[in-house]
Design a protein around this motif. Structure first.
Motif, PDB file in Angstrom:
ATOM      1  N   ALA A  27      80.871  87.770  37.606  1.00 16.77           N
ATOM      2  CA  ALA A  27      81.894  86.850  38.107  1.00 16.77           C
ATOM      3  C   ALA A  27      82.545  87.390  39.377  1.00 16.77           C
ATOM      4  N   ILE A  28      82.797  88.683  39.410  1.00 11.93           N
ATOM      5  CA  ILE A  28      83.369  89.299  40.606  1.00 11.93           C
ATOM      6  C   ILE A  28      82.397  89.185  41.779  1.00 11.93           C
ATOM      7  N   ALA A  29      81.112  89.437  41.509  1.00  9.13           N
ATOM      8  CA  ALA A  29      80.106  89.329  42.567  1.00  9.13           C
ATOM      9  C   ALA A  29      80.016  87.902  43.097  1.00  9.13           C
ATOM     10  N   LEU A  35      81.410  81.886  45.671  1.00  8.87           N
ATOM     11  CA  LEU A  35      80.965  81.042  44.571  1.00  8.87           C
ATOM     12  C   LEU A  35      81.914  81.182  43.393  1.00  8.87           C
ATOM     13  N   ARG A  36      82.006  80.161  42.582  1.00  6.13           N
ATOM     14  CA  ARG A  36      82.874  80.181  41.415  1.00  6.13           C
ATOM     15  C   ARG A  36      82.070  80.566  40.176  1.00  6.13           C
ATOM     16  N   ALA A  53      86.688  81.783  37.332  1.00  5.78           N
ATOM     17  CA  ALA A  53      87.445  80.579  37.674  1.00  5.78           C
ATOM     18  C   ALA A  53      87.688  79.707  36.461  1.00  5.78           C
ATOM     19  N   ALA A  54      86.796  79.788  35.462  1.00  6.79           N
ATOM     20  CA  ALA A  54      86.940  78.968  34.255  1.00  6.79           C
ATOM     21  C   ALA A  54      86.293  79.679  33.082  1.00  6.79           C
ATOM     22  N   HIS A  55      86.739  79.322  31.880  1.00  5.88           N
ATOM     23  CA  HIS A  55      86.197  79.916  30.659  1.00  5.88           C
ATOM     24  C   HIS A  55      86.124  78.852  29.577  1.00  5.88           C
ATOM     25  N   THR A  56      84.960  78.685  28.995  1.00  4.62           N
ATOM     26  CA  THR A  56      84.795  77.850  27.822  1.00  4.62           C
ATOM     27  C   THR A  56      84.699  78.751  26.605  1.00  4.62           C
TER      28      THR A  56
END
Length: 361
Positions: A27-29, A35-36, A53-56
């Protein structure tokens, strides 16, 4: 080779199945490339969710949640290889999934994995399937003793396996592992463990990082050193073998390939991991493009980055309470400290890692 897809533009969303430390670093990369990241993980607050940016938060077998996740992202990738077949099928029906299902089907089953490697001419240690008690004696005749019995599916960091000495009964070990399908492998008196972290892009381009020499303790990776200090021929053979694997699978993404160096200089493949790999963490400081950025580039259809190493590196995992020494490590010159945001320092749990750099020699 499949047709190369159009690259996803900045602002697109990368779906990441799994929210552990590998998902966190992915996610950091992604964020560094504009990119998100949208993470899917059953936990309420997994490490990757802190930086995505989001988590399900839903189960991996929840078809409605998976369908909604697939509709919300532009491509899906993974931080772990034991993806349920139904999960992958639901996602693949709705959006691009990279890497594809074939690599996971092979990596999830040790017998299938070894058969695949042999089928493309890559040597492995002597092995035999043990699917029932009655197969134990025949399997030991193939491998000899000592040997190691491993569950064919699941198992990592030394879990799901029993070591056998001469005179030990395979049937007893099989019962200890619950009578599930297993493979028996000869224990090779190897002189070194090494791994290649390699990437293949959607356009078929391949880029490998320098092979690392690995040290394990109790089944858990303790240290990776680059350069590996092994003959150039051995390192070249390892890279060529890894390249053959990803090309044979029409693979898109980063893969870790582990090898044993047997006496006499014979290279034996141990296992493949269709994801970013613990032994590639050193690339975050020692290469212009690290393994996590390379994975994002590959699955987004971007050109692969430069995998050349500009520094020597020693990466060490921080296991359990070792991470409590963070203040001293943070003050040590030449050390890059990474902590994974996990709350409980359990024994055997990877809490972070450090990488020590020196000028390249």
């Amino acid at each position: 080779m499949s047709e190369s897809p159009a690259p996803l533009p900045p602002g697109s969303t990368i779906g990441i199945l799994g929210g552990g430390q590998l998902g966190r670093m992915l996610a950091i990369a992604a964020a560094r490339l504009g990119l998100r990241a949208h993470v899917y993980d059953p936990a309420a607050a997994p490490p990757a969710a802190e930086v995505a940016a989001a988590h399900t938060a839903a189960a991996f077998d929840d078809p409605a949640a998976l369908a909604a996740f697939a509709e919300a992202v532009d491509v899906v990738t993974f931080e772990f290889e034991n993806v349920p077949a139904g999960t992958a099928a639901v996602l693949a029906a709705r959006c691009p999934v990279r890497p594809g299902a074939q690599a996971f089907e092979i990596a999830q089953d040790r017998a299938r994995e070894k058969a695949f490697l042999e089928s493309i001419g890559i040597p492995v240690a002597p092995w035999a399937p043990v699917r029932a008690l009655a197969e134990g004696e025949a399997a030991s005749a193939v491998t000899g003793m000592p040997a190691i019995l491993k569950t064919a599916r699941l198992g990592y960091d030394g879990k799901g396996q029993v070591r056998l000495a001469p005179g030990d009964a395979v049937a007893d070990a099989f019962a200890t592992l619950g009578g599930v399908p297993c493979v028996l492998e000869a224990m090779i008196p190897f002189t070194a463990e090494l791994s290649v972290v390699i990437a293949r892009g959607a356009d078929g381009a391949v880029a490998a990082f320098d092979p690392g020499r690995n040290e394990h303790a109790e089944g858990i990776l303790r240290r990776t050193t680059v350069p590996a200090g092994l003959p150039a021929r051995i390192l070249q053979d390892a890279v060529l073998a890894a390249g053959k694997i990803v090309t044979s699978l029409d693979y898109v993404g980063v893969m870790g390939v582990e090898f044993f160096l047997a006496p006499g200089g014979r290279l034996l493949a141990n296992e493949i991991a269709p994801r970013v790999h613990n032994t590639g963490h050193w690339t975050m400081e020692a290469c212009a493009t690290d393994q996590f950025s390379q994975q994002i580039r590959a699955v987004a259809g971007w050109p692969l980055g430069d995998a050349r190493r500009h520094a020597d590196a020693v990466m060490e995992n921080l296991i359990g309470a070792e991470a409590a020494d963070w203040a001293r490590l943070a003050a040590e010159p030449g050390v890059a400290l990474h902590l994974y945001g996990k709350g409980e320092m359990r024994p055997g749990r990877k809490m972070g890692h450090v990488t020590r750099l020196t000028p390249r020699t």
